[in-house]
Design an enzyme around this catalytic site. Structure first.
Site, PDB file in Angstrom:
ATOM      1  N   ARG A  16       0.846  -1.015  -0.156  1.00  0.00           N
ATOM      2  CA  ARG A  16      -0.054   0.065  -0.084  1.00  0.00           C
ATOM      3  C   ARG A  16       0.871   1.071  -0.092  1.00  0.00           C
ATOM      4  O   ARG A  16       0.431   2.189   0.552  1.00  0.00           O
ATOM      5  CB  ARG A  16      -0.954   0.026   1.358  1.00  0.00           C
ATOM      6  N   ARG A  47      -3.439   6.744   1.013  1.00  0.00           N
ATOM      7  CA  ARG A  47      -3.663   8.069   1.563  1.00  0.00           C
ATOM      8  C   ARG A  47      -2.933   8.723   2.638  1.00  0.00           C
ATOM      9  O   ARG A  47      -3.057   9.660   2.835  1.00  0.00           O
ATOM     10  CB  ARG A  47      -5.039   7.856   2.360  1.00  0.00           C
ATOM     11  N   ARG A  87      -6.188  11.599  -5.777  1.00  0.00           N
ATOM     12  CA  ARG A  87      -7.495  10.717  -5.544  1.00  0.00           C
ATOM     13  C   ARG A  87      -8.727  11.749  -5.708  1.00  0.00           C
ATOM     14  O   ARG A  87      -9.752  11.200  -6.249  1.00  0.00           O
ATOM     15  CB  ARG A  87      -7.317  10.283  -4.228  1.00  0.00           C
ATOM     16  N   ASP A 147      -6.626  -2.471  -7.590  1.00  0.00           N
ATOM     17  CA  ASP A 147      -7.213  -3.080  -6.332  1.00  0.00           C
ATOM     18  C   ASP A 147      -7.530  -4.563  -6.703  1.00  0.00           C
ATOM     19  O   ASP A 147      -7.764  -4.841  -8.065  1.00  0.00           O
ATOM     20  CB  ASP A 147      -8.483  -2.402  -5.729  1.00  0.00           C
ATOM     21  N   TYR A 203     -15.173 -10.986  -0.083  1.00  0.00           N
ATOM     22  CA  TYR A 203     -16.069  -9.675  -0.263  1.00  0.00           C
ATOM     23  C   TYR A 203     -17.204 -10.053  -1.281  1.00  0.00           C
ATOM     24  O   TYR A 203     -18.234  -9.621  -1.043  1.00  0.00           O
ATOM     25  CB  TYR A 203     -15.124  -8.955  -1.014  1.00  0.00           C
TER      26      TYR A 203
HETATM   27  O1  CP3 Z   1       0.099   0.794  -3.385  1.00  0.00           O
HETATM   28  C1  CP3 Z   1      -0.382  -0.252  -3.508  1.00  0.00           C
HETATM   29  O2  CP3 Z   1      -0.042  -1.410  -2.449  1.00  0.00           O
HETATM   30  C2  CP3 Z   1      -0.888  -0.707  -4.575  1.00  0.00           C
HETATM   31  C3  CP3 Z   1      -2.502  -0.679  -4.776  1.00  0.00           C
HETATM   32  C4  CP3 Z   1      -3.483  -1.699  -3.631  1.00  0.00           C
HETATM   33  C5  CP3 Z   1      -4.533  -1.032  -3.236  1.00  0.00           C
HETATM   34  N1  CP3 Z   1      -5.229  -2.041  -2.671  1.00  0.00           N
HETATM   35  C6  CP3 Z   1      -5.112   0.435  -3.316  1.00  0.00           C
HETATM   36  C7  CP3 Z   1      -6.085   0.698  -2.488  1.00  0.00           C
HETATM   37  C8  CP3 Z   1      -3.229  -2.907  -3.428  1.00  0.00           C
HETATM   38  C9  CP3 Z   1      -2.034  -3.855  -3.960  1.00  0.00           C
HETATM   39  C10 CP3 Z   1      -4.495  -3.195  -2.858  1.00  0.00           C
HETATM   40  C11 CP3 Z   1      -4.672  -4.609  -2.354  1.00  0.00           C
HETATM   41  C12 CP3 Z   1      -5.998  -4.935  -1.768  1.00  0.00           C
HETATM   42  N2  CP3 Z   1      -7.150  -4.384  -1.715  1.00  0.00           N
HETATM   43  C13 CP3 Z   1      -6.123  -5.752  -0.622  1.00  0.00           C
HETATM   44  C14 CP3 Z   1      -5.002  -6.949  -0.250  1.00  0.00           C
HETATM   45  C15 CP3 Z   1      -3.965  -6.422   0.713  1.00  0.00           C
HETATM   46  C16 CP3 Z   1      -4.665  -5.804   1.993  1.00  0.00           C
HETATM   47  O3  CP3 Z   1      -4.490  -4.697   2.048  1.00  0.00           O
HETATM   48  O4  CP3 Z   1      -5.010  -6.891   2.845  1.00  0.00           O
HETATM   49  C17 CP3 Z   1      -7.387  -6.014  -0.242  1.00  0.00           C
HETATM   50  C18 CP3 Z   1      -7.952  -6.816   1.048  1.00  0.00           C
HETATM   51  C19 CP3 Z   1      -8.204  -5.046  -0.708  1.00  0.00           C
HETATM   52  C20 CP3 Z   1      -9.586  -4.598  -0.630  1.00  0.00           C
HETATM   53  C21 CP3 Z   1      -9.778  -3.209  -0.391  1.00  0.00           C
HETATM   54  N3  CP3 Z   1      -9.401  -2.224  -1.197  1.00  0.00           N
HETATM   55  C22 CP3 Z   1     -10.222  -2.927   0.916  1.00  0.00           C
HETATM   56  C23 CP3 Z   1     -10.806  -3.347   2.096  1.00  0.00           C
HETATM   57  C24 CP3 Z   1     -10.140  -1.325   0.887  1.00  0.00           C
HETATM   58  C25 CP3 Z   1     -10.707  -0.366   1.844  1.00  0.00           C
HETATM   59  C26 CP3 Z   1      -9.999  -0.304   2.897  1.00  0.00           C
HETATM   60  C27 CP3 Z   1      -9.141   0.795   3.072  1.00  0.00           C
HETATM   61  O5  CP3 Z   1      -7.659   1.011   3.278  1.00  0.00           O
HETATM   62  O6  CP3 Z   1      -9.722   1.937   2.805  1.00  0.00           O
HETATM   63  C28 CP3 Z   1      -9.582  -0.793  -0.500  1.00  0.00           C
HETATM   64  C29 CP3 Z   1      -9.445   0.464  -0.930  1.00  0.00           C
HETATM   65  C30 CP3 Z   1      -8.094   1.009  -1.248  1.00  0.00           C
HETATM   66  N4  CP3 Z   1      -7.369   0.210  -2.235  1.00  0.00           N
HETATM   67  C31 CP3 Z   1      -7.353   2.088  -1.164  1.00  0.00           C
HETATM   68  C32 CP3 Z   1      -6.413   2.076  -1.641  1.00  0.00           C
HETATM   69  C33 CP3 Z   1      -4.965   2.970  -1.822  1.00  0.00           C
HETATM   70  C34 CP3 Z   1      -7.855   3.177  -0.362  1.00  0.00           C
HETATM   71  C35 CP3 Z   1      -9.116   3.799  -0.863  1.00  0.00           C
HETATM   72  C36 CP3 Z   1      -8.945   5.255  -1.117  1.00  0.00           C
HETATM   73  O7  CP3 Z   1      -7.933   5.737  -1.581  1.00  0.00           O
HETATM   74  O8  CP3 Z   1     -10.086   5.830  -1.251  1.00  0.00           O
END
Ligand code: CP3
Length: 341
Positions: free
Chosen positions: A25, A29, A38, A75, A150
């Site tokens: 990640r 944010r 974003r 994602d 999910y």
């Molecule tokens: O920088 C990186 O790692 C690359 C991008 C990336 C994102 N999600 C961006 C993201 C990667 C590799 C993921 C993987 C992901 N997504 C996982 C597996 C890794 C982990 O963290 O367990 C999972 C379970 C998801 C599903 C997901 N996406 C969730 C549960 C959420 C909400 C939780 C949160 O942190 O807000 C997301 C949203 C998400 N994916 C964000 C980002 C940067 C934040 C949302 C936003 O910017 O509005």
């Protein structure tokens, strides 16, 4: 050929010191520049599906910190989105989608996958062309179990009770879902490799809520299937598998999936991590809260990992994603400390 990408050297089994580093990640944010892009993008999925913007946010942490790997900005839930599950990301609520049942699973159609994900593949292509030569490019997907949790609940849950219950009540439909997701994930990872990804990571973030036999069936089996399918097309593919919370089951996980490297969460004891490293490269495993805390807690965490794992193949990372409250200056400190060793 001389390999200039340290992360790939480690994946090929070499010990590199100081170890190369990237953070799960790393685009997100906690970075003000991410929050600006974003906001301009509108929705989170618009950000994922607009190559100009997805390239920009992928590169932000590379510019700021000089990480040894960039991870494609996207994602894991773009796969259910390609299956028409109406995926949304709402501020403060995390991901949402239409919950699926057995009848819905029977009707899933994955034939539009690569067409739907063409903008993501375009992002990969542009990234490989635009990144510094020494920076590895990582693609990724979610593991079938984690993506299925999910899809079944329709949102995140603390313990994935809906998916566990569904797996017991509807075993045939559940197997069908995992099977389809494994096939589509393999297809998607191959396409990312063909577009220029140097290595790929499979995220099984919810492995830790399962008992041993369910872990075997829902995590190990489908991940092994993905890896075998990717290697049937790309025999040299470098694949990192991250089963968060799998603990002592990681020994079997490494052996039975055939992953090139395994990701370790921060609860994996460093003594056990060393045993795992005897079987091949490892990645991890700093507690993301140490990055929030900074100072001594950060320094000690970094030092302990390097001390325990630095004389074997190690990619330094966190034990899970960096959180929004992390201070970017603490990340700078982490990278500097690592590189000064
Ligand atoms: O920088 C990186 O790692 C690359 C991008 C990336 C994102 N999600 C961006 C993201 C990667 C590799 C993921 C993987 C992901 N997504 C996982 C597996 C890794 C982990 O963290 O367990 C999972 C379970 C998801 C599903 C997901 N996406 C969730 C549960 C959420 C909400 C939780 C949160 O942190 O807000 C997301 C949203 C998400 N994916 C964000 C980002 C940067 C934040 C949302 C936003 O910017 O509005």
């Amino acid at each position: 050929m001389v390999q200039t990408r340290k992360v790939l050297d480690v994946l090929d089994g070499e010990t590199v010191f100081p170890p190369p580093v990237w953070l799960m990640r790393q685009a997100g944010r906690y970075l003000p520049e991410y929050r600006r892009t974003r906001k301009a993008a509108g929705s989170f999925l618009d950000l994922c599906y607009t190559p100009d913007l997805a390239v920009e946010v992928t590169l932000q942490p590379i510019r700021r910190f000089g990480f040894d790997a960039a991870i494609l900005f996207s994602d894991i839930l773009v796969v259910p989105d390609a299956l028409d599950r109406d995926v949304r990301f709402e501020e403060g609520r995390g991901p949402l989608m239409k919950p699926i049942d057995a009848a819905g699973i029977a009707m899933l159609d994955g034939s539009n996958l690569l067409n739907h994900l063409a903008p993501v593949l375009e992002t990969v292509k542009r990234l490989r062309a635009g990144l510094p030569d020494e920076t590895a490019l990582l693609g990724f997907c979610g593991a079938p179990w984690t993506v299925a949790t999910y899809m079944i609940a329709g949102h995140g849950t603390p313990d994935q009770a809906p998916a566990r219950l569904f797996a017991y009540r509807e075993p045939a439909a559940f197997d069908m879902l995992l099977d389809l997701l494994a096939d589509l994930s393999a297809e998607y990872l191959c396409a990312q490799i063909e577009a220029g990804a140097d290595a790929v990571q499979i995220f099984d973030s919810w492995a830790g809520v399962l008992g041993k036999s369910e872990f075997q069936r829902f995590c190990v089996g489908p991940t092994r299937k993905i890896i075998a399918a990717v290697r049937s097309k790309h025999p040299q593919a470098r694949i990192i598998a991250f089963a968060k919370g799998a603990g002592p089951l990681l020994t079997d996980y490494r052996r039975e999936t055939g992953a090139t490297a395994i990701g370790l969460d921060w609860t994996v004891p460093l003594s056990f991590a060393r045993e795992l490293q005897a079987g091949g490269p490892v990645q991890g495993n700093l507690d993301p809260m140490r990055v929030v805390a900074g100072g001594k807690a950060l320094d000690e965490g970094v030092d302990a990992i390097v001390e325990a794992l630095g004389n074997g193949p190690l990619i330094f990372n966190l034990g899970h994603g960096i959180t929004p409250q992390a201070d970017p200056d603490h990340v700078t400190r982490l990278v500097q400390r690592l590189r000064s060793l």
